[in-house]
Design a protein around this motif. Structure first.
Motif, PDB file in Angstrom:
ATOM      1  N   ASN A   1      65.262  48.588  63.333  1.00  0.00           N
ATOM      2  CA  ASN A   1      66.598  48.584  62.732  1.00  0.00           C
ATOM      3  C   ASN A   1      66.602  49.114  61.303  1.00  0.00           C
ATOM      4  N   GLU A   2      65.483  49.622  60.840  1.00  0.00           N
ATOM      5  CA  GLU A   2      65.372  50.128  59.461  1.00  0.00           C
ATOM      6  C   GLU A   2      65.643  51.637  59.461  1.00  0.00           C
ATOM      7  N   SER A   3      66.523  52.086  58.579  1.00  0.00           N
ATOM      8  CA  SER A   3      66.967  53.495  58.589  1.00  0.00           C
ATOM      9  C   SER A   3      65.812  54.472  58.402  1.00  0.00           C
ATOM     10  N   ARG A   4      64.857  54.150  57.515  1.00  0.00           N
ATOM     11  CA  ARG A   4      63.718  55.055  57.290  1.00  0.00           C
ATOM     12  C   ARG A   4      62.862  55.188  58.548  1.00  0.00           C
ATOM     13  N   ILE A   5      62.700  54.056  59.237  1.00  0.00           N
ATOM     14  CA  ILE A   5      61.920  54.065  60.479  1.00  0.00           C
ATOM     15  C   ILE A   5      62.617  54.917  61.542  1.00  0.00           C
ATOM     16  N   ILE A   6      63.928  54.770  61.649  1.00  0.00           N
ATOM     17  CA  ILE A   6      64.702  55.545  62.638  1.00  0.00           C
ATOM     18  C   ILE A   6      64.597  57.037  62.336  1.00  0.00           C
ATOM     19  N   GLU A   7      64.731  57.407  61.058  1.00  0.00           N
ATOM     20  CA  GLU A   7      64.653  58.826  60.685  1.00  0.00           C
ATOM     21  C   GLU A   7      63.257  59.381  60.921  1.00  0.00           C
ATOM     22  N   ALA A   8      62.221  58.613  60.551  1.00  0.00           N
ATOM     23  CA  ALA A   8      60.837  59.065  60.751  1.00  0.00           C
ATOM     24  C   ALA A   8      60.534  59.228  62.237  1.00  0.00           C
ATOM     25  N   ALA A   9      61.017  58.289  63.049  1.00  0.00           N
ATOM     26  CA  ALA A   9      60.806  58.374  64.497  1.00  0.00           C
ATOM     27  C   ALA A   9      61.481  59.614  65.071  1.00  0.00           C
ATOM     28  N   THR A  10      62.664  59.923  64.566  1.00  0.00           N
ATOM     29  CA  THR A  10      63.394  61.111  65.014  1.00  0.00           C
ATOM     30  C   THR A  10      62.630  62.386  64.656  1.00  0.00           C
ATOM     31  N   ILE A  11      62.109  62.442  63.431  1.00  0.00           N
ATOM     32  CA  ILE A  11      61.317  63.610  63.004  1.00  0.00           C
ATOM     33  C   ILE A  11      60.084  63.766  63.893  1.00  0.00           C
ATOM     34  N   CYS A  12      59.365  62.660  64.120  1.00  0.00           N
ATOM     35  CA  CYS A  12      58.156  62.711  64.949  1.00  0.00           C
ATOM     36  C   CYS A  12      58.474  63.149  66.375  1.00  0.00           C
ATOM     37  N   SER A  13      59.591  62.684  66.886  1.00  0.00           N
ATOM     38  CA  SER A  13      60.004  63.060  68.241  1.00  0.00           C
ATOM     39  C   SER A  13      60.373  64.538  68.312  1.00  0.00           C
ATOM     40  N   ASN A  14      61.175  64.990  67.350  1.00  0.00           N
ATOM     41  CA  ASN A  14      61.627  66.387  67.338  1.00  0.00           C
ATOM     42  C   ASN A  14      60.485  67.367  67.131  1.00  0.00           C
ATOM     43  N   LYS A  15      59.468  66.953  66.358  1.00  0.00           N
ATOM     44  CA  LYS A  15      58.327  67.833  66.076  1.00  0.00           C
ATOM     45  C   LYS A  15      57.133  67.586  66.998  1.00  0.00           C
ATOM     46  N   ASN A  16      57.335  66.734  68.012  1.00  0.00           N
ATOM     47  CA  ASN A  16      56.286  66.423  68.995  1.00  0.00           C
ATOM     48  C   ASN A  16      55.029  65.834  68.362  1.00  0.00           C
ATOM     49  N   ILE A  17      55.201  65.102  67.263  1.00  0.00           N
ATOM     50  CA  ILE A  17      54.060  64.470  66.588  1.00  0.00           C
ATOM     51  C   ILE A  17      53.607  63.247  67.376  1.00  0.00           C
ATOM     52  N   ALA A  18      54.541  62.499  67.911  1.00  0.00           N
ATOM     53  CA  ALA A  18      54.236  61.312  68.710  1.00  0.00           C
ATOM     54  C   ALA A  18      55.472  60.909  69.507  1.00  0.00           C
ATOM     55  N   ASP A  19      55.230  60.155  70.585  1.00  0.00           N
ATOM     56  CA  ASP A  19      56.332  59.537  71.334  1.00  0.00           C
ATOM     57  C   ASP A  19      56.591  58.180  70.704  1.00  0.00           C
ATOM     58  N   CYS A  20      57.691  58.057  70.015  1.00  0.00           N
ATOM     59  CA  CYS A  20      57.970  56.828  69.267  1.00  0.00           C
ATOM     60  C   CYS A  20      58.781  55.836  70.097  1.00  0.00           C
ATOM     61  N   VAL A  21      58.399  54.565  69.944  1.00  0.00           N
ATOM     62  CA  VAL A  21      59.104  53.478  70.610  1.00  0.00           C
ATOM     63  C   VAL A  21      59.634  52.547  69.528  1.00  0.00           C
ATOM     64  N   LEU A  22      60.956  52.365  69.482  1.00  0.00           N
ATOM     65  CA  LEU A  22      61.576  51.477  68.500  1.00  0.00           C
ATOM     66  C   LEU A  22      61.845  50.118  69.132  1.00  0.00           C
TER      67      LEU A  22
END
Length: 720
Positions: free
Chosen positions: A416-437
């Protein structure tokens, strides 16, 4: 690829393209497969999308060239995340194009707006590519002051910084002076009559640069007027002239341009106007017969340029027999004399992409004056001097690429933290990792919308309220030695970090990152209790990746073990070396103390000395020094004074602190005092990767920590 060479200009208008094409020719002639790349091209003119050197080499040679990265705003290089994007593109371009080549030849940048920024960018690229740097300069005054000034630029922008491989310098001796447009008799290209430099003066420059400053001279390109003389074709295109008698335009080179003056012109003898073009104003149209008779007798003038051209003058010239008999090109331009003079002042002497004859001449001339011994040295095996030092931008580039290859599933409990959500989105879009929130999907969507984050559809969301009860039994089982009841387990599992640790333990995800809103102990304690050590380790320790301006260091242990004994300290050092290797950093370990070598004694120093001995015994292949003080481990000058025989020699990459107190204080002092990015604490020796964030972490920090966790997951899966 065997070698990377980078040509770095030390000023404007030094003939960089000229030197590049000559040096490339010399290298190619010695049976090297060369690829040319100008990493950054900055041009305000939107009509140009390629630099001059690349364009010429592509059109006039067989050298393989790939297009530069065009930047619309060069100041983006000063913004960290934007700079990293540029660097990622450059490194990807190099990686995709350098296969099967012997030499990658890079041409540096020279900005008119900021010479200092040019040097900074060139230094960064040289560092990233571990290039052997060749400086190019013009020494306009052959004296100690001018040479010293050149050396000072090299020292401040390159030598005094870390990890730079300087191969030498090429001196290009030429000077273009302004035209005297107000003389009664104007010889515009008088600059070509500048005398050749005396041999003694050339020798002086070489001696001053090499003997006093130890900078090898790889080439000395003497003055040669033919390298600047434009062809009639270049001049006619420049003036947009209508040409009569279009013969040999591309081979006739103009040595000088003469402005016609009555009562002066005919006084000069045959041969005075050698290879000249005569500018004649339409005011002197009635002198044309006399001029043509003079030219007929004096064959030095090879072209005429008539100003104030109009349809009448054009028809007159075409019909007049004198011009037909002369058989020299006649250029007719609409501009008047003054306008023509102003245009001449602005004429660009750089090599035209249409002038293949001059291209070959420049290639051969420059190539002839490049040191043969330098070219021969390229055939020897090159050992990279600074393989242990990794530049932060290169570390980030390698890190993200390693993470992309692993494609790990990383759980983020603070969903629920905005920085975590944004970082997860970046990682997902750039194929860095499959993020689970971990969190409620509707709440996460609401927060994303509130902060203008476009939530990636590939991000998985786990609602903790729906899965808590699934892990009660397993938690009781893992903590049975502590007599945990089901009711107690239900209470503890209300903590999302504990729940996430159990999800990781059950192999449903590959790694865990937390700490953006939780304390370090909240993140690490459940991991110590539930995940525990791998089968190869007896303790869990931590490491910070310290991204300093010039290089990356590892600090350990700054978060876990309060006062490790000698055996534990040795294990921490070995774990840190393994971590460094996993991320492409050559391990050179400094076992820190308040004393260096035998300069001090006492329980704390002896602990470090014993730990060093244990590391050497267990891992004889590792480079380790201890006890050693921080300054002797990081600075070669201090190292030579305090421990002359040190195998580290002031270039340690891993710093092992004797206790948590000193380690934690130091990493925070360096981080906050130098604005250094500190990624960590990264856990070592644990079965599965669990990593902590600082509560002040930026989105960028979180992305990097996710990437590190993704890389660790592959390694940890092998040793569980």
């Amino acid at each position: 690829m065997k070698r990377t060479l980078m040509l770095v200009p030390l000023g404007m208008n030094i003939g960089l393209t000229t030197i590049s094409i000559g040096l490339v020719q010399k290298i190619c002639k010695n049976n090297f497969d060369v690829k040319f790349f100008k990493p950054i091209f900055y041009n305000m003119d939107k009509n140009h999308n390629i630099d001059h050197t690349t364009k010429i080499l592509k059109q006039m040679s067989s050298v393989s060239c790939f297009n530069p990265i065009q930047i619309s705003n060069i100041n983006n290089f000063l913004v960290e995340d934007k700079k990293q994007n540029i660097i990622d593109i450059i490194l990807s371009e190099i990686s995709n194009n350098i296969k099967h080549s012997d030499v990658l030849f890079l041409e540096g940048l020279c900005l008119r707006s900021s010479f200092l920024l040019s040097n900074e960018i060139n230094y960064e690229i040289a560092q990233l590519t571990n290039a052997e740097v060749i400086f190019v300069c013009t020494i306009r005054k052959n004296n100690i002051f001018d040479i010293t000034n050149t050396v000072e630029i090299i020292k401040k922008s390159f030598i005094h910084k870390k990890n730079i491989n300087i191969k030498g310098i090429i001196i290009n001796e030429f000077k273009i002076e302004k035209f005297d447009v107000f003389g009664c008799f104007v010889n515009f290209f008088d600059i070509f009559n500048i005398r050749e430099k005396d041999k003694d003066e050339k020798v002086m420059s070489k001696q001053l640069l090499y003997e006093y400053y130890n900078i090898p001279i790889l080439g000395y390109i003497p003055w040669n007027s033919k390298l600047l003389e434009p062809t009639l074709e270049e001049l006619s295109l420049y003036f947009r002239a209508h040409v009569i008698n279009q013969c040999y335009l591309n081979v006739l080179c103009i040595k000088s341009i003469i402005l016609y003056k009555r009562n002066i012109f005919c006084k000069y003898k045959n041969g005075f106007f050698y290879r000249s073009m005569l500018i004649v104003s339409s005011d002197y149209i009635y002198d044309l017969k006399v001029i043509c008779e003079y030219i007929n007798e004096n064959n030095s003038i090879i072209a005429i340029l008539l100003t104030d051209s109009n349809e009448f003058l054009m028809n007159f010239v075409k019909s007049w027999n004198f011009f037909k008999i002369l058989k020299i090109p006649i250029l007719l331009v609409e501009s008047n004399v003054l306008q023509t003079i102003v245009l001449l002042q602005k004429f660009n002497f750089k090599l035209s992409i249409k002038n293949s004859i001059k291209f070959k001449m420049i290639q051969d001339y420059v190539s002839e004056h490049i040191s043969n011994s330098f070219i021969t040295s390229l055939k020897t095996t090159y050992t990279k001097k600074h393989q242990c030092q990794v530049r932060p931008s290169m570390f980030i580039y390698n890190l993200l690429n390693l993470a992309k290859k692993n494609k790990a599933k990383i759980l983020l409990p603070e969903g629920n933290e905005s920085r975590i959500i944004e970082a997860a989105t970046i990682c997902s879009n750039k194929n860095i990792a499959d993020c689970v929130l971990l969190g409620n999907l509707e709440e996460i969507k609401h927060i994303a919308k509130l902060y203008n984050i476009k939530l990636s559809p590939n991000i998985e969301v786990l609602n903790p309220e729906l899965i808590r009860n699934n892990y009660i039994e397993r938690f009781v089982q893992l903590r049975n030695k502590h007599s945990i009841t089901t009711a107690h387990a239900q209470q503890i599992l209300k903590d999302d970090t504990v729940l996430s640790t159990l999800i990781l333990e059950s192999n449903k995800v590959d790694g865990l990152v937390s700490g953006a809103i939780n304390t370090t102990s909240n993140t690490i304690l459940p991991a110590l209790q539930l995940i525990k050590t791998s089968k190869l380790d007896s303790l869990i320790s931590s490491v910070f990746f310290m991204l300093l301006p010039d290089h990356v260091l590892l600090y350990s242990d700054c978060a876990i073990n309060p006062d490790p004994n000698s055996d534990q300290l040795a294990e921490i050092a070995i774990q840190s070396a393994d971590t460094a290797i996993s991320f492409g950093i050559f391990p050179k370990i400094a076992m820190l103390s308040y004393a260096t070598g035998s300069s001090g004694s006492g329980e704390k120093v002896d602990k470090v000395r014993k730990a060093t001995s244990i590391v050497r015994s267990k891992c004889p292949h590792l480079i380790v020094e201890g006890p050693i003080q921080y300054d002797a481990a990081i600075e070669s000058i201090v190292s030579k004074l305090k421990c002359p025989k040190s195998i580290i020699n002031g270039s340690a990459t891993i710093f092992i602190f004797p206790d948590l107190n000193s380690g934690n204080i130091t990493y925070k002092a360096v981080q906050r005092s130098t604005n250094t990015i500190a990624i960590g604490p990264i856990l070592q020796g644990i079965k599965k990767p669990v990593n902590d964030l600082s509560r002040g972490s930026s989105v960028q920090d979180i992305v990097y920590t996710i990437a590190i966790t993704a890389v660790q997951s592959k390694k940890f899966n092998k040793i569980i």
